[in-house]
Design an enzyme around this catalytic site. Sequence first.
Site, PDB file in Angstrom:
ATOM      1  N   SER A  66       0.810  -1.224   0.000  1.00 24.52           N
ATOM      2  CA  SER A  66       0.000   0.000   0.000  1.00 24.52           C
ATOM      3  C   SER A  66       0.844   1.275   0.000  1.00 24.52           C
ATOM      4  O   SER A  66       1.608   1.520  -0.912  1.00 24.52           O
ATOM      5  CB  SER A  66      -0.953  -0.048   1.186  1.00 24.52           C
ATOM      6  OG  SER A  66      -1.841   1.033   1.167  1.00 24.52           O
ATOM      7  N   GLU A 372     -12.247   6.797   6.554  1.00 17.36           N
ATOM      8  CA  GLU A 372     -11.273   7.230   7.542  1.00 17.36           C
ATOM      9  C   GLU A 372     -10.755   8.581   7.057  1.00 17.36           C
ATOM     10  O   GLU A 372     -10.789   8.879   5.859  1.00 17.36           O
ATOM     11  CB  GLU A 372     -10.124   6.224   7.643  1.00 17.36           C
ATOM     12  CG  GLU A 372     -10.556   4.924   8.298  1.00 17.36           C
ATOM     13  CD  GLU A 372      -9.378   4.055   8.702  1.00 17.36           C
ATOM     14  OE1 GLU A 372      -9.175   3.877   9.908  1.00 17.36           O
ATOM     15  OE2 GLU A 372      -8.664   3.550   7.816  1.00 17.36           O
TER      16      GLU A 372
END
Length: 546
Positions: A66, A372
């Site tokens: 990621s 988020e």
Amino acid sequence: MTDGFKEVLEKSSLHPKPAGLVLQYGTAGFRTNAKQLDHIMFRMGLLATLRSRKTKATIGVMVTASHNPEEDNGVKLIDPMGEMLTATWEDFATQLANTEQKELLAALKDIINKEAINMKLEAEVFVGKDTRSSSASLSQAVLDGVHALGGQSKDYGLVTTPQLHYMVCCQNSHGQYGEATVEGYCSKLSQAFLALSKNASNRTDDQKHLFVDGANGIGAPKLREVESHLKKQLQISIFNDGSRGKLNHQCGADFVKVQQKPPTGVEISPGDRCCSFDGDADRIVYYYTDSRGFFHLLDGDKIATLISTFLKELLVQAGLDLKIAVVQTAYANGSSTRYLEDTMKVIVRCTKTGVKHLHHAAQEFDIGVYFEANGHGTVLFSKTAEEKVQLLAKSTNINDERKRAALLLQNTVNVINQTVGDAISDMLLIEAILAIKGMTVQQWDAIYSDLPNRQLKVTVSDRRVIETTDAERRAVSPAGLQEAIDGLVKKYKQARSFVRPSGTEDVVRVYAEADSQESADALAHEVSLAVHRLAGGVGAEPKPLH
């Protein structure tokens, strides 16, 4: 003992575990320096094959780290409906990863017995990888593991993490969710985007222009594939596309969010609408600079607010009585929570930090929007909600306004990747909403103003002394800490603060917000001092920020 497992023994010796190395399967799966991961990948291939037999479904394995630096890599498993691996199997993953070489078969058999897995069943595993140089050999190790246990595999090669989640969901829903190919993904999302864009009044090429930072990762080439379907309804300039720069280095969503500045290597003019993906394209943040050169970030909170406001308005126009909620964590800016609750009258639910907690909470509503603050998020529609939208969109005896709203909702459902946060899908939805509302990025930013905030961390000898409740917003232990925080918060206007232990290291994270940056900084510092004194701080007391 080795009957039927001969191949596992032979192949595992080609992917040996360094003695004594211990790794933990966390929220993001395994993630560390790529050199330490070969045995882990092989074993996750084994585990995915067992999981496939257990669930009688296709399982996904994504090789990526990621937003981590290029020299790292990682792996995460994807469950049948495209969701993250279930918690009990996270424990199996950790157990299998840390078993010494000679105990590997025993550990495998332990899982097979505990889960009563029928080893005669077919197994199928989908594998994908990001653009890191280590991903090719590591994804091959996963495939070796799958084949060692007699599983079938499909290697998707280079894909974004959300694309692999999407493929797994398509495969297990037998095509109901879409076609399990990259082409199918591109056409489903772009068709829905084009149908939404038809509702935007005359837009100039300027308004259609978006600058995208691909973090020098997989998002850039995959966005180009989607772009070829968009018929010039969106004009994208991609920079940090991997042709020159280093993955996630001074670019990408995480860099922009943490550093509060545009990525390196991008020339943007005041007012240009920009967004950044992260390395595997499951996060997105927007930003622009104003005429005075000030940087403005539109993070996950701003994105959730834009999307939920749009959906709420459509539900009212369509006359649909569906319960919509926004799921946030304690890190969400207080201004966004107040705006959603007081102005938009939307339910806001707060959960512990970590995508899986948000995802579960969002499933409790007809429509759950979760993001988020870092830009990872999506929208979930319940079966009931989808059916009601479909019925209304097909209905012939309703007025034009209700019909238009129902069709907009239907296309919104189709542009969203409901399996997981997806930078490309989220970007298309945001672009469509801005176009339909005729909004500039500045007008979107002005919906509410973020309260100034500060995040700090305090090193402690043992993070476990901090225990929290109320979605991590209040500390239960050590004794006296929450009372100290409450007393400090009272000194400032529009203030709040909370502390939570890190999931990975012996530090305590401190968050504070208040009506001015000076107050937020002062409050964060005072709370850090309280943590240092009451929770076993290590080293010198935290110094004031100014």
